[in-house]
Design a protein around this motif. Structure first.
Motif, PDB file in Angstrom:
ATOM      1  N   SER A  74       0.822  -1.211   0.000  1.00 33.84           N
ATOM      2  CA  SER A  74       0.000   0.000   0.000  1.00 33.84           C
ATOM      3  C   SER A  74       0.860   1.267   0.000  1.00 33.84           C
ATOM      4  O   SER A  74       0.370   2.352  -0.281  1.00 33.84           O
ATOM      5  CB  SER A  74      -0.939   0.000   1.207  1.00 33.84           C
ATOM      6  OG  SER A  74      -0.172   0.063   2.398  1.00 33.84           O
ATOM      7  N   GLU A  75       2.117   1.100   0.336  1.00 33.58           N
ATOM      8  CA  GLU A  75       3.007   2.277   0.376  1.00 33.58           C
ATOM      9  C   GLU A  75       3.931   2.360  -0.835  1.00 33.58           C
ATOM     10  O   GLU A  75       4.839   3.191  -0.870  1.00 33.58           O
ATOM     11  CB  GLU A  75       3.850   2.226   1.669  1.00 33.58           C
ATOM     12  CG  GLU A  75       2.998   2.420   2.927  1.00 33.58           C
ATOM     13  CD  GLU A  75       3.718   2.018   4.201  1.00 33.58           C
ATOM     14  OE1 GLU A  75       4.922   1.675   4.135  1.00 33.58           O
ATOM     15  OE2 GLU A  75       3.067   2.040   5.255  1.00 33.58           O
ATOM     16  N   LEU A  76       3.727   1.447  -1.802  1.00 31.20           N
ATOM     17  CA  LEU A  76       4.591   1.426  -2.984  1.00 31.20           C
ATOM     18  C   LEU A  76       3.869   1.994  -4.193  1.00 31.20           C
ATOM     19  O   LEU A  76       2.679   1.725  -4.385  1.00 31.20           O
ATOM     20  CB  LEU A  76       5.009  -0.011  -3.310  1.00 31.20           C
ATOM     21  CG  LEU A  76       6.038  -0.654  -2.384  1.00 31.20           C
ATOM     22  CD1 LEU A  76       6.192  -2.127  -2.746  1.00 31.20           C
ATOM     23  CD2 LEU A  76       7.380   0.064  -2.477  1.00 31.20           C
ATOM     24  N   SER A  77       4.574   2.774  -5.012  1.00 28.00           N
ATOM     25  CA  SER A  77       4.012   3.293  -6.252  1.00 28.00           C
ATOM     26  C   SER A  77       4.985   3.028  -7.384  1.00 28.00           C
ATOM     27  O   SER A  77       6.206   3.055  -7.176  1.00 28.00           O
ATOM     28  CB  SER A  77       3.806   4.809  -6.161  1.00 28.00           C
ATOM     29  OG  SER A  77       3.056   5.139  -5.035  1.00 28.00           O
ATOM     30  N   VAL A  78       4.431   2.795  -8.579  1.00 24.23           N
ATOM     31  CA  VAL A  78       5.275   2.631  -9.763  1.00 24.23           C
ATOM     32  C   VAL A  78       6.137   3.879  -9.917  1.00 24.23           C
ATOM     33  O   VAL A  78       5.641   5.001  -9.788  1.00 24.23           O
ATOM     34  CB  VAL A  78       4.399   2.401 -11.016  1.00 24.23           C
ATOM     35  CG1 VAL A  78       5.242   2.425 -12.289  1.00 24.23           C
ATOM     36  CG2 VAL A  78       3.663   1.068 -10.886  1.00 24.23           C
ATOM     37  N   GLY A  79       7.419   3.664 -10.146  1.00 34.69           N
ATOM     38  CA  GLY A  79       8.340   4.793 -10.292  1.00 34.69           C
ATOM     39  C   GLY A  79       9.129   5.093  -9.030  1.00 34.69           C
ATOM     40  O   GLY A  79      10.123   5.822  -9.089  1.00 34.69           O
ATOM     41  N   VAL A  92       6.182  -7.295  -5.775  1.00 38.43           N
ATOM     42  CA  VAL A  92       6.652  -6.071  -6.417  1.00 38.43           C
ATOM     43  C   VAL A  92       7.682  -6.466  -7.465  1.00 38.43           C
ATOM     44  O   VAL A  92       8.501  -7.366  -7.237  1.00 38.43           O
ATOM     45  CB  VAL A  92       7.248  -5.072  -5.401  1.00 38.43           C
ATOM     46  CG1 VAL A  92       8.461  -5.638  -4.657  1.00 38.43           C
ATOM     47  CG2 VAL A  92       7.640  -3.758  -6.072  1.00 38.43           C
ATOM     48  N   LYS A  93       7.578  -5.849  -8.638  1.00 38.46           N
ATOM     49  CA  LYS A  93       8.571  -6.062  -9.691  1.00 38.46           C
ATOM     50  C   LYS A  93       9.439  -4.826  -9.778  1.00 38.46           C
ATOM     51  O   LYS A  93       8.924  -3.699  -9.838  1.00 38.46           O
ATOM     52  CB  LYS A  93       7.897  -6.314 -11.045  1.00 38.46           C
ATOM     53  CG  LYS A  93       7.197  -7.649 -11.118  1.00 38.46           C
ATOM     54  CD  LYS A  93       6.696  -7.938 -12.528  1.00 38.46           C
ATOM     55  CE  LYS A  93       5.990  -9.278 -12.549  1.00 38.46           C
ATOM     56  NZ  LYS A  93       5.471  -9.605 -13.891  1.00 38.46           N
ATOM     57  N   LEU A  94      10.745  -5.054  -9.794  1.00 37.66           N
ATOM     58  CA  LEU A  94      11.708  -3.952  -9.788  1.00 37.66           C
ATOM     59  C   LEU A  94      12.611  -4.006 -11.006  1.00 37.66           C
ATOM     60  O   LEU A  94      12.994  -5.091 -11.459  1.00 37.66           O
ATOM     61  CB  LEU A  94      12.604  -4.054  -8.542  1.00 37.66           C
ATOM     62  CG  LEU A  94      11.901  -4.086  -7.187  1.00 37.66           C
ATOM     63  CD1 LEU A  94      12.887  -4.507  -6.102  1.00 37.66           C
ATOM     64  CD2 LEU A  94      11.301  -2.724  -6.872  1.00 37.66           C
ATOM     65  N   LYS A  95      12.959  -2.834 -11.497  1.00 41.11           N
ATOM     66  CA  LYS A  95      14.036  -2.720 -12.482  1.00 41.11           C
ATOM     67  C   LYS A  95      15.298  -2.420 -11.687  1.00 41.11           C
ATOM     68  O   LYS A  95      15.262  -1.626 -10.729  1.00 41.11           O
ATOM     69  CB  LYS A  95      13.718  -1.572 -13.441  1.00 41.11           C
ATOM     70  CG  LYS A  95      14.761  -1.327 -14.487  1.00 41.11           C
ATOM     71  CD  LYS A  95      14.335  -0.142 -15.378  1.00 41.11           C
ATOM     72  CE  LYS A  95      15.570   0.390 -16.085  1.00 41.11           C
ATOM     73  NZ  LYS A  95      15.530   1.829 -16.260  1.00 41.11           N
ATOM     74  N   VAL A  96      16.408  -3.035 -12.057  1.00 40.57           N
ATOM     75  CA  VAL A  96      17.646  -2.913 -11.291  1.00 40.57           C
ATOM     76  C   VAL A  96      18.752  -2.402 -12.216  1.00 40.57           C
ATOM     77  O   VAL A  96      18.892  -2.901 -13.345  1.00 40.57           O
ATOM     78  CB  VAL A  96      18.060  -4.294 -10.725  1.00 40.57           C
ATOM     79  CG1 VAL A  96      19.389  -4.207  -9.992  1.00 40.57           C
ATOM     80  CG2 VAL A  96      16.979  -4.846  -9.812  1.00 40.57           C
ATOM     81  N   GLU A  97      19.473  -1.411 -11.756  1.00 41.20           N
ATOM     82  CA  GLU A  97      20.557  -0.883 -12.589  1.00 41.20           C
ATOM     83  C   GLU A  97      21.713  -0.429 -11.706  1.00 41.20           C
ATOM     84  O   GLU A  97      21.500   0.243 -10.700  1.00 41.20           O
ATOM     85  CB  GLU A  97      20.043   0.293 -13.409  1.00 41.20           C
ATOM     86  CG  GLU A  97      20.886   0.581 -14.635  1.00 41.20           C
ATOM     87  CD  GLU A  97      20.172   1.535 -15.580  1.00 41.20           C
ATOM     88  OE1 GLU A  97      19.553   1.052 -16.537  1.00 41.20           O
ATOM     89  OE2 GLU A  97      20.246   2.758 -15.353  1.00 41.20           O
ATOM     90  N   ASN A 138      27.091   2.734  -8.051  1.00 42.64           N
ATOM     91  CA  ASN A 138      25.804   3.058  -7.431  1.00 42.64           C
ATOM     92  C   ASN A 138      24.731   2.174  -8.048  1.00 42.64           C
ATOM     93  O   ASN A 138      24.710   1.985  -9.265  1.00 42.64           O
ATOM     94  CB  ASN A 138      25.447   4.526  -7.665  1.00 42.64           C
ATOM     95  CG  ASN A 138      26.252   5.428  -6.754  1.00 42.64           C
ATOM     96  OD1 ASN A 138      25.976   5.519  -5.559  1.00 42.64           O
ATOM     97  ND2 ASN A 138      27.286   6.061  -7.309  1.00 42.64           N
ATOM     98  N   ALA A 139      23.844   1.651  -7.202  1.00 41.99           N
ATOM     99  CA  ALA A 139      22.785   0.762  -7.684  1.00 41.99           C
ATOM    100  C   ALA A 139      21.425   1.351  -7.330  1.00 41.99           C
ATOM    101  O   ALA A 139      21.249   1.926  -6.258  1.00 41.99           O
ATOM    102  CB  ALA A 139      22.926  -0.620  -7.058  1.00 41.99           C
ATOM    103  N   THR A 140      20.477   1.180  -8.265  1.00 39.65           N
ATOM    104  CA  THR A 140      19.127   1.701  -8.070  1.00 39.65           C
ATOM    105  C   THR A 140      18.088   0.636  -8.422  1.00 39.65           C
ATOM    106  O   THR A 140      18.218  -0.039  -9.447  1.00 39.65           O
ATOM    107  CB  THR A 140      18.891   2.941  -8.966  1.00 39.65           C
ATOM    108  OG1 THR A 140      19.844   3.942  -8.616  1.00 39.65           O
ATOM    109  CG2 THR A 140      17.482   3.509  -8.792  1.00 39.65           C
ATOM    110  N   ALA A 141      17.094   0.511  -7.561  1.00 41.02           N
ATOM    111  CA  ALA A 141      15.917  -0.312  -7.860  1.00 41.02           C
ATOM    112  C   ALA A 141      14.760   0.641  -8.116  1.00 41.02           C
ATOM    113  O   ALA A 141      14.569   1.608  -7.373  1.00 41.02           O
ATOM    114  CB  ALA A 141      15.598  -1.220  -6.685  1.00 41.02           C
ATOM    115  N   THR A 142      14.008   0.382  -9.191  1.00 39.43           N
ATOM    116  CA  THR A 142      12.842   1.204  -9.528  1.00 39.43           C
ATOM    117  C   THR A 142      11.609   0.309  -9.583  1.00 39.43           C
ATOM    118  O   THR A 142      11.631  -0.734 -10.249  1.00 39.43           O
ATOM    119  CB  THR A 142      13.043   1.883 -10.902  1.00 39.43           C
ATOM    120  OG1 THR A 142      14.281   2.593 -10.890  1.00 39.43           O
ATOM    121  CG2 THR A 142      11.906   2.841 -11.227  1.00 39.43           C
ATOM    122  N   VAL A 143      10.547   0.710  -8.881  1.00 42.54           N
ATOM    123  CA  VAL A 143       9.314  -0.082  -8.870  1.00 42.54           C
ATOM    124  C   VAL A 143       8.658  -0.007 -10.246  1.00 42.54           C
ATOM    125  O   VAL A 143       8.382   1.083 -10.755  1.00 42.54           O
ATOM    126  CB  VAL A 143       8.340   0.429  -7.785  1.00 42.54           C
ATOM    127  CG1 VAL A 143       7.003  -0.309  -7.867  1.00 42.54           C
ATOM    128  CG2 VAL A 143       8.959   0.270  -6.394  1.00 42.54           C
TER     129      VAL A 143
END
Lengths: 166, 135
Positions: free
Chosen positions: B6-11, B111-116, B98-103
């Motif tokens: 409930s606290e997660l949003s795409v992006g 939850v599906k994440l993009k990882v870079e 540096n690593a970033t996960a994006t919802v």
């Protein structure tokens, strides 16, 4: 890599966690781990790769009585043409992709077996490294009860020449 | 601590610095723990004189392992269900990552994440995805 017996041990998990610079105490301290959701020490997500330690034939580990392609007196312990062991002489095998599917997370006391199936192979032309030949392997890790715990898909690539990093 | 759907949003994004000025010794540690003793990662003479690279470079799996640390710090211990990457550029001693996960999607308890993961020049060294269980 095919492995008959990959015993998951707390000290190996500790060393692996250090090697990826992860100080999450769920990988080190059983008392702390007991207070977390998993309830015990677990292995970091990429730990299954260290099953290489338990593969008697793993080709990227020096073995007693066998030539090793790394440097000693000479830049390589084997001459060109004897085969580089996939280690890259003149541009050889590199890791292109790795995928894991976790059915559950590993914990000390698990004893895994790993079976390997070859997957797809394909080729691609690249400006940075010439012709690339990709090959996929699918490794299934099963626990002491025969349950599938991790499915790992690796893709290796052999390059025509060393990758140009420019 | 796990994430709550409930606290997660795409992006939404989560980032961590994985390493500053990667040391050769860290690469040696990874060789020792993983069992991948390929001289390309630790043997400067072999790597420069035989393999033709400017210096040793990190195991792709070391970068994937460090990137996994960012993911487990984000999604919580034991919550990952899938994690996969492509190794798009080599990682060298001295690199800062540096690593970033994006919802990308939140559906039910997943939850599906993009990882870079990128280096100090903004070059992507690892590109992939992850899936995790959320509350």
């Amino acid at each position: 890599m095919a492995v008959d017996k990959f015993a998951i041990e707390a000290s190996h998990i500790m060393m692996f966690a250090r090697s990826i610079a992860d100080d999450n105490q769920v990988y080190y301290d059983a008392d702390y781990a007991a207070t977390t959701e998993p309830g015990s020490i677990i292995a970091p997500p990429t730990f299954a790769q260290s099953s290489a330690q338990f593969d008697p034939d793993y080709f990227l580990r020096p073995k007693v009585g066998q030539a090793w392609f790394g440097s000693g007196k000479e830049p390589s312990g084997i001459s060109r043409g004897e085969g580089s062991g996939g280690g890259g002489g003149g541009g050889g095998g590199l890791h292109a992709e790795q995928h894991f599917e976790y059915h559950r997370h590993l914990t000390p006391g698990d004893v895994l077996t790993a079976t390997v199936k070859p997957g797809k192979t394909w080729e691609k032309e690249s400006k940075r490294a010439g012709k690339l030949t990709f090959s996929e392997t699918v490794t299934e890790y099963r626990d002491q009860n025969g349950e599938l715990v991790i499915t790992a898909t690796g893709v290796g690539v052999r390059t025509e020449r060393p990758v140009d990093s420019k | 601590m796990a994430l709550n759907s409930s606290e997660l949003s795409v992006g939404d994004t989560y980032s961590e610095c994985l390493v500053e000025d990667l040391k050769r010794t860290q690469i040696v540690m990874y060789a020792g723990s993983s069992g991948d003793y390929n001289p390309l990662h630790t043997d400067e003479i072999y790597t420069t004189k035989v393999a033709g690279y400017p210096t040793v470079f990190a195991h792709g799996m070391l970068t994937m392992g460090m990137t996994g640390r960012m993911l487990t710090n984000y999604v919580g211990d034991g919550r990952l269900t899938k994690y996969g990457v492509r190794f798009t550029n080599q990682v060298w001693p001295g690199d800062t990552l540096n690593a970033t996960a994006t919802v990308e999607e939140v559906a039910g308890d997943k939850v599906k994440l993009k990882v870079e993961t990128t280096n100090q020049d903004g070059l992507v060294v690892v590109s992939g995805y992850a899936e995790a269980r959320v509350d």
